[in-house]
Design an enzyme around this catalytic site. Structure first.
Site, PDB file in Angstrom:
ATOM      1  N   PHE A 178       0.833  -1.199   0.000  1.00 13.11           N
ATOM      2  CA  PHE A 178       0.000   0.000   0.000  1.00 13.11           C
ATOM      3  C   PHE A 178       0.870   1.251   0.000  1.00 13.11           C
ATOM      4  O   PHE A 178       1.857   1.312   0.738  1.00 13.11           O
ATOM      5  CB  PHE A 178      -0.879   0.060   1.259  1.00 13.11           C
ATOM      6  CG  PHE A 178      -1.877  -1.051   1.393  1.00 13.11           C
ATOM      7  CD1 PHE A 178      -3.116  -0.970   0.769  1.00 13.11           C
ATOM      8  CD2 PHE A 178      -1.592  -2.178   2.163  1.00 13.11           C
ATOM      9  CE1 PHE A 178      -4.052  -1.997   0.904  1.00 13.11           C
ATOM     10  CE2 PHE A 178      -2.518  -3.204   2.305  1.00 13.11           C
ATOM     11  CZ  PHE A 178      -3.757  -3.113   1.673  1.00 13.11           C
ATOM     12  N   ASP A 179       0.485   2.250  -0.790  1.00 15.46           N
ATOM     13  CA  ASP A 179       1.012   3.594  -0.619  1.00 15.46           C
ATOM     14  C   ASP A 179       0.300   4.182   0.599  1.00 15.46           C
ATOM     15  O   ASP A 179      -0.738   3.665   1.027  1.00 15.46           O
ATOM     16  CB  ASP A 179       0.716   4.402  -1.899  1.00 15.46           C
ATOM     17  CG  ASP A 179       1.067   5.876  -1.763  1.00 15.46           C
ATOM     18  OD1 ASP A 179       2.055   6.195  -1.074  1.00 15.46           O
ATOM     19  OD2 ASP A 179       0.348   6.710  -2.340  1.00 15.46           O
ATOM     20  N   GLY A 180       0.831   5.281   1.143  1.00 12.13           N
ATOM     21  CA  GLY A 180       0.221   5.875   2.324  1.00 12.13           C
ATOM     22  C   GLY A 180      -0.866   6.887   2.007  1.00 12.13           C
ATOM     23  O   GLY A 180      -2.055   6.564   1.972  1.00 12.13           O
ATOM     24  N   ASP A 293      -1.735   6.053  -5.578  1.00 13.16           N
ATOM     25  CA  ASP A 293      -2.565   7.069  -6.232  1.00 13.16           C
ATOM     26  C   ASP A 293      -1.769   7.876  -7.249  1.00 13.16           C
ATOM     27  O   ASP A 293      -2.338   8.695  -7.957  1.00 13.16           O
ATOM     28  CB  ASP A 293      -3.180   8.022  -5.185  1.00 13.16           C
ATOM     29  CG  ASP A 293      -2.125   8.905  -4.535  1.00 13.16           C
ATOM     30  OD1 ASP A 293      -2.300  10.134  -4.495  1.00 13.16           O
ATOM     31  OD2 ASP A 293      -1.097   8.365  -4.074  1.00 13.16           O
TER      32      ASP A 293
END
Length: 312
Positions: A178-180, A293
């Site tokens: 996951f990106d943050g 994103d």
């Protein structure tokens, strides 16, 4: 709400209880490589496409970007049931398709050919098939269509856009990255960064250090994944989760770590990249899926053969 036009229950697979399962819906173009068929559909229309799919219904479709992820999810189910045959907190996969049931036979045959444990095939004639996600209890939706993904996110369902790419098939366990900001977390700090630059963002993070970051679009999915992950000791877990964020560890990492702790979300490894490219670290991790994103990060991941999902 009406059921989708046609739902085919896969009787070869043990049906899961959607109230306890982690339900993942994938579109046919996310799980299989249908690029040639999609081109035919756009150029020659639905009838020609249906004719082609019927003529080739016994020819398995090649795997698509989300294929290895679905296989790894099956592996997790197997491991969970080995340790507790009565466990109901399992992954449940359903295919949501705009194909008609006639052209969908090839999809079902392809899934069976590869031994994919897909419990339901939903063939929907509506333009917006995402209206059926909530009624099936879907926690994550993967699609190759941007409008679908935006509609799902608007309906409050974790969703991401899959780009068709050549994927190395990574081995087990299931590895999810996951990106943050704007993925696991809200985009509040991103907004400050855009308005006030890095200095403003760092000051904001320091001032807010004790307050957890807001929830991002994939938090609910990550939390359910974390719950399943906690059933196993760290060494034996068939699930590994990672945070790979552009934040710097020194200035902006503390609040991220405190937020994860506050949520009770176990993350196996966290990488604070301080704006450096994510590709090299992703090549090392070899995840089954990477959520981000930023399109430049997705591109970097694709360049090293990592299956990527964009959260718009």
């Amino acid at each position: 709400m009406a059921e989708p036009e046609s739902t085919v229950i896969n009787t070869d697979v043990k049906q899961k209880d959607p109230s306890t399962a982690l339900v993942i819906a994938v579109t046919t173009r996310a799980i299989f490589n249908l690029e040639e068929e999609h081109k035919l559909y756009l150029e020659k229309g639905k009838e020609e496409y249906t004719r082609h799919q019927q003529a080739n219904q016994d020819k398995p479709l090649p795997p698509g970007t989300a294929f290895a992820f679905i296989q790894a999810v099956q592996y997790v189910n197997k491991k969970i049931l080995e340790s507790n045959p009565a466990e109901r907190d399992l992954f449940d996969i359903l295919v949501l398709s705009n194909n008609s049931p006639e052209s969908g036979v090839r999809i079902i045959n392809s899934a069976k050919h590869y031994g994919l444990e897909i419990s339901k095939f939903c063939f929907v004639s509506d333009e917006d098939s995402t209206q059926y996600l909530k009624s099936h209890g879907v926690k994550l939706f993967l699609s190759a269509d941007r409008t679908d993904v935006c509609n799902a996110l608007r309906r409050g369902v974790s969703a991401a856009l899959i780009f068709q790419q050549e994927v190395q098939a990574p081995s087990t366990p299931l590895r999810v990255v996951f990106d943050g900001d704007a993925v696991l977390f809200s985009d509040e700090t991103d907004q400050i960064f855009r308005e006030q630059g890095l200095e403003g963002a760092v000051q904001y993070e320091r001032a807010m250090e004790a307050i957890p970051i807001g929830e991002g679009p994939l938090k609910a999915f990550a939390m359910h994944l974390g719950k399943m992950r906690k059933k196993f000791g760290q060494e034996k877990s068939p699930i590994r989760t990672y945070l790979v964020t552009a934040r710097s560890g020194r200035d902006m990492g503390i609040r991220a770590i405190k937020t994860l702790r506050e949520w009770g979300l176990p993350i196996d490894e966290a990488f604070f990249m301080d704006g450096a490219p994510k590709g090299p670290i992703l090549a090392q991790i070899q995840p089954h899926i990477f959520f981000d994103d930023g399109l430049h990060n997705i591109q970097g991941a694709q360049n090293v053969g990592v299956p990527s999902a964009w959260v718009p």
